[in-house]
Design an enzyme around this catalytic site. Structure first.
Site, mmCIF file in Angstrom:
data_model
loop_
_atom_site.group_PDB
_atom_site.id
_atom_site.type_symbol
_atom_site.label_atom_id
_atom_site.label_comp_id
_atom_site.label_asym_id
_atom_site.label_seq_id
_atom_site.Cartn_x
_atom_site.Cartn_y
_atom_site.Cartn_z
ATOM 1 N N TYR A 269 -32.443 28.100 4.873
ATOM 2 C CA TYR A 269 -32.085 27.104 3.688
ATOM 3 C C TYR A 269 -31.464 25.693 3.960
ATOM 4 C CZ TYR A 269 -34.139 30.754 0.672
ATOM 5 O OH TYR A 269 -35.150 31.776 0.175
ATOM 6 N N TYR A 397 -35.446 37.459 -7.701
ATOM 7 C CA TYR A 397 -35.400 37.059 -6.077
ATOM 8 C C TYR A 397 -35.293 38.281 -5.281
ATOM 9 C CZ TYR A 397 -34.040 35.664 -1.483
ATOM 10 O OH TYR A 397 -34.134 35.406 -0.104
ATOM 11 N N ASP A 485 -33.497 46.694 -7.454
ATOM 12 C CA ASP A 485 -33.393 45.959 -6.299
ATOM 13 C C ASP A 485 -32.003 45.756 -6.416
ATOM 14 O OD1 ASP A 485 -32.851 44.342 -4.095
ATOM 15 O OD2 ASP A 485 -34.413 42.790 -4.824
ATOM 16 N N LYS A 513 -27.103 44.324 1.419
ATOM 17 C CA LYS A 513 -25.841 43.385 1.854
ATOM 18 C C LYS A 513 -24.309 44.074 2.147
ATOM 19 C CE LYS A 513 -27.905 39.087 0.015
ATOM 20 N NZ LYS A 513 -28.909 39.219 -1.115
HETATM 21 C C1 LIG Z 1 -30.295 38.847 -0.767
HETATM 22 C C2 LIG Z 1 -31.541 39.657 -1.560
HETATM 23 C C3 LIG Z 1 -32.475 40.207 -1.007
HETATM 24 C C4 LIG Z 1 -32.751 39.844 0.486
HETATM 25 O O1 LIG Z 1 -31.812 40.325 1.369
HETATM 26 P P1 LIG Z 1 -31.780 39.648 2.862
HETATM 27 O O2 LIG Z 1 -30.858 40.639 3.787
HETATM 28 O O3 LIG Z 1 -31.458 38.337 2.877
HETATM 29 O O4 LIG Z 1 -33.129 39.909 3.448
HETATM 30 C C5 LIG Z 1 -33.278 40.697 -1.654
HETATM 31 N N1 LIG Z 1 -33.029 41.094 -3.001
HETATM 32 C C6 LIG Z 1 -31.916 40.757 -3.550
HETATM 33 C C7 LIG Z 1 -31.642 41.083 -4.851
HETATM 34 C C8 LIG Z 1 -31.022 39.849 -2.657
HETATM 35 O O5 LIG Z 1 -29.966 39.384 -3.461
#
Ligand SMILES: *Cc1c(COP(=O)(O)O)cnc(C)c1O
Length: 670
Positions: A269, A397, A485, A513
């Protein structure tokens, strides 16, 4: 070279004696510094016995000859931590001999061990050990423990009567670590007796300096060491053990990193042309990032939302170190390992269903890909292969891989790939609008995917638990799967899972994460029993054919197990509550101020939306970032949305600094 750190197998191993001999021999080439002293000050002794040496003042001196942290407590003072000691390192022309206290595993502060200091000092360590019965075992124990903790010594100094057998054994069992023997002066120590002793043993001392890269190697006969059975040639680069000589690049001044980075690295990015130099981060602890130029920044965005408790959280570092000594990596097809099983049990204990399975991968995007593929294949197994449509939400996202882009569909980020993306709808975060979309596409939708409560990358947009519940009810009424998600929301909304605020039961949950506390990449896709049942068949053609090289990496799993054990203890909830309360009292009052369009708080996440044109590319983001850096805070605004999501350990003092930086961004003051 940066100097050497002197540590010992025991408190009275002979570190000061070593320093006395070493500096007597090399006072013209090294200075001396003992950062923290207790009892009789060694610095004074050194000054007296090696009058030619430059001895720097300690950072702290405590009266009682006990562990410094304890001595400090008795005087109602604070024992400086590793970062503070490093920052106080005297600026000298000559390299330093830094004498530490105790052994690497003696306490440094109330909650850290001295080994943290050794790690932070980033100078080759010489391990001093008394040459007496038990020297081999004592030394090997210390070397292995240090290696496990990431600070392998470069040399061992045996203090006392020469013991060829011990020296040879130590070298043999440490992949040829350089071992020297030093004899102390007999009788009283005086500058003269030390000089005589240093002179007698100059060859050994020189060998030590050469071994740690203090000067170019000089030709030497090697006869003496050969006869003692000690291997002392320089190891091959990449050969067994760590190179005794630091690689050339490590000795270069850190100042030129950004320029070197520009020539070879492509950052995420980040535009290749015109981007500001990257911040050179060399160390981190708790909520702090330490830069090569000595600055310290508060990591207000938890390093892209990963770091949960704090940087290098000691229980996680310990878990990683222990795991590294057991199993590095192993394939996960047809193989299992204890950490993966234990973690799966822990995680499944937290979800709103009984049974189900954990599918491992290594980042949020792949956790989402797995969920999308599982959802579609589920329908195939159920005889409905026409359900090829997914529904995401505006502002959503889900990652940067193709499936994740298809359901995220941000025109700025993913626009160029539009022709390559599979079909997916995007609806506003609204149960009614979703209802209409699912009604219009009856029988064609595989799954709905949403970030529960907080849409992160889309600008920390928030919805209520009631809205979430209504959306899930609509999804279920239409017989469509719901994917939560939780890659960002996991552990950030004041609960383990954001979806639990509304009591819903997702069919699939994605997490990544913070899963391993943010220390290592690890992701899971949690499949509910209904999903699992559709795959639970002897028909090999119905296998879920998906996997990654690092599926369920044992190191990441071991750290994650420790993280989940910490999460079971409620303490973290209090920390999250403290941060949320702080945001509500300190940031919510910004609502209604000129230039502020909204203030949003959910758990440890706080967002202030500014009234600025330009969306994600708004200039204001860069300006705010720079203003904040000037105030010692690392922010990374999402366009006009300035947000903070700090690690749980962030102190009240740091929270105040952080809130002040955000307030300054709002008012545009420096
Ligand atoms: C960061 C994020 C992702 C992608 O995760 P990466 O480990 O960066 O590939 C997917 N969904 C959400 C909600 C996120 O915040």
């Amino acid at each position: 070279m940066t100097g050497i750190v002197v540590t010992g197998t025991d408190t009275d191993a002979g570190k000061t004696a070593f320093a006395l001999l070493f500096l007597t021999a090399f006072a013209d080439r090294f200075d001396y510094w003992k950062p923290v002293e207790t009892g009789d000050p060694d610095s004074l002794r050194l000054r007296r016995l090696v009058p030619t040496a430059t001895v720097h003042e300690p950072l702290a001196r405590f009266r009682d000859p006990v562990a410094p942290a304890l001595a400090a407590r008795r005087e109602a003072r604070v024992m400086p931590g590793a970062a503070e000691i490093c920052a106080a390192r005297p600026n000298t022309a000559k390299p330093l001999v830094i004498e530490t206290f105790g052994s690497p595993f003696s306490p440094l502060t109330g909650d850290t061990l001295q080994v943290e200091l050794l790690r932070a000092l980033q100078a080759p360590a010489v391990l001093v050990t008394p040459s007496k019965v038990g020297a081999v075992g004592r030394t090997l124990t210390a070397v292995r423990a240090m290696t496990g903790a990431g600070v392998r010594p470069v040399a061992v100094a045996l203090m006392g009567p020469p013991d060829d057998y011990a020296a040879a054994q130590i070298a043999r069992h440490t992949d040829g670590l350089s071992v020297i023997s030093l004899q102390l002066p007999e009788g009283e120590w005086t500058p003269e007796s030390l000089r005589a002793a240093a002179e007698r043993q100059r060859a050994e001392l020189t060998r030590l300096v050469e071994g740690i890269g203090g000067e170019e190697p000089t030709p030497r006969s090697g006869a003496r060491s050969a006869e003692r059975g000690v291997r002392n040639e320089d190891p091959e680069p990449g050969g067994p053990g760590l190179p005794l000589r630091a690689p050339r690049s490590a000795l270069r001044a850190p100042d030129d990193w950004p320029a070197r980075d520009r020539a070879v690295v492509w950052h995420p990015y980040t535009a290749l042309a015109g981007a500001a130099d990257p911040l050179p981060v060399v160390a981190a602890e708790r909520e702090f990032l330490h830069l090569a130029d000595g600055r310290t920044l508060i990591d207000a965005v938890s390093s892209w939302w990963t770091i949960l408790h704090g940087h290098r959280h000691p229980p996680l570092v310990e878990a990683l170190t222990a795991a590294a000594g057991r199993l590095d990596h192993v394939l996960f097809a047809g193989v299992t390992h204890p950490a993966a099983v234990e973690l799966a049990e822990l995680i499944l204990g937290s979800v709103p269903w009984t049974g189900g399975r954990v599918f491992y991968s290594d980042n949020g995007s792949t956790a989402v890909e797995v969920a999308l593929k599982m959802a579609y294949q589920f329908w195939c197994h159920r005889g409905e292969p026409n359900r090829t449509l997914f529904v995401g939400f505006e502002g959503g996202y889900h990652g940067d891989t193709f499936g994740a882009m298809a359901v995220g569909r941000d025109p700025l980020f993913f626009g160029p790939f539009e022709p390559l993306l599979f079909r997916a709808l995007q609806v506003p975060v609204s149960a009614e609008r979703l209802d209409a979309a699912l009604g219009a596409n009856a029988g064609r939708v595989a799954a709905v995917i949403l970030e529960p409560l907080v849409q992160g990358a889309g600008g920390m947009r928030m919805h209520t638990p009631q809205e979430l519940r209504a959306i899930v009810e609509v999804t279920q009424r239409h017989g469509v799967l719901f994917i939560a998600d939780e890659v960002m929301t996991g552990c950030r909304t004041g609960r383990l899972w954001a979806h639990s605020h509304s009591g819903i039961v997702p069919d699939l949950i994605c997490s990544a994460k913070t899963l391993a506390g943010g220390m290592l990449p690890l992701a899971v896709t949690l499949a509910s029993p209904g999903i699992v049942a559709a795959f639970d068949t002897p028909d090999r053609a119905k296998t879920f054919f998906h996997g990654h090289s690092f599926t369920a990496n044992p190191l990441a799993c071991a750290v994650a197990v420790k993280n989940w054990q910490l999460l079971a203890s409620q303490e973290w909830l209090a920390a999250a509550q403290r941060i949320e309360t702080f945001w509500r009292t300190r940031l919510e009052p910004l609502r209604g101020r000129p230039g502020v369009t909204d203030v949003r708080v959910c758990g440890t996440i706080a967002a202030v939306e500014l009234d600025a044109p330009g969306g994600y590319l708004a200039d204001i983001g860069q300006r705010v970032r720079q203003l904040a850096i000037n105030r010692g805070v690392l922010l990374r605004p999402l366009g006009p949305v300035v947000y903070a999501m700090p690690p749980l350990c962030t102190s009240d003092e740091s929270l105040v600094r952080l809130a002040d930086a955000i307030r300054a961004a709002v008012t545009g003051t420096d």
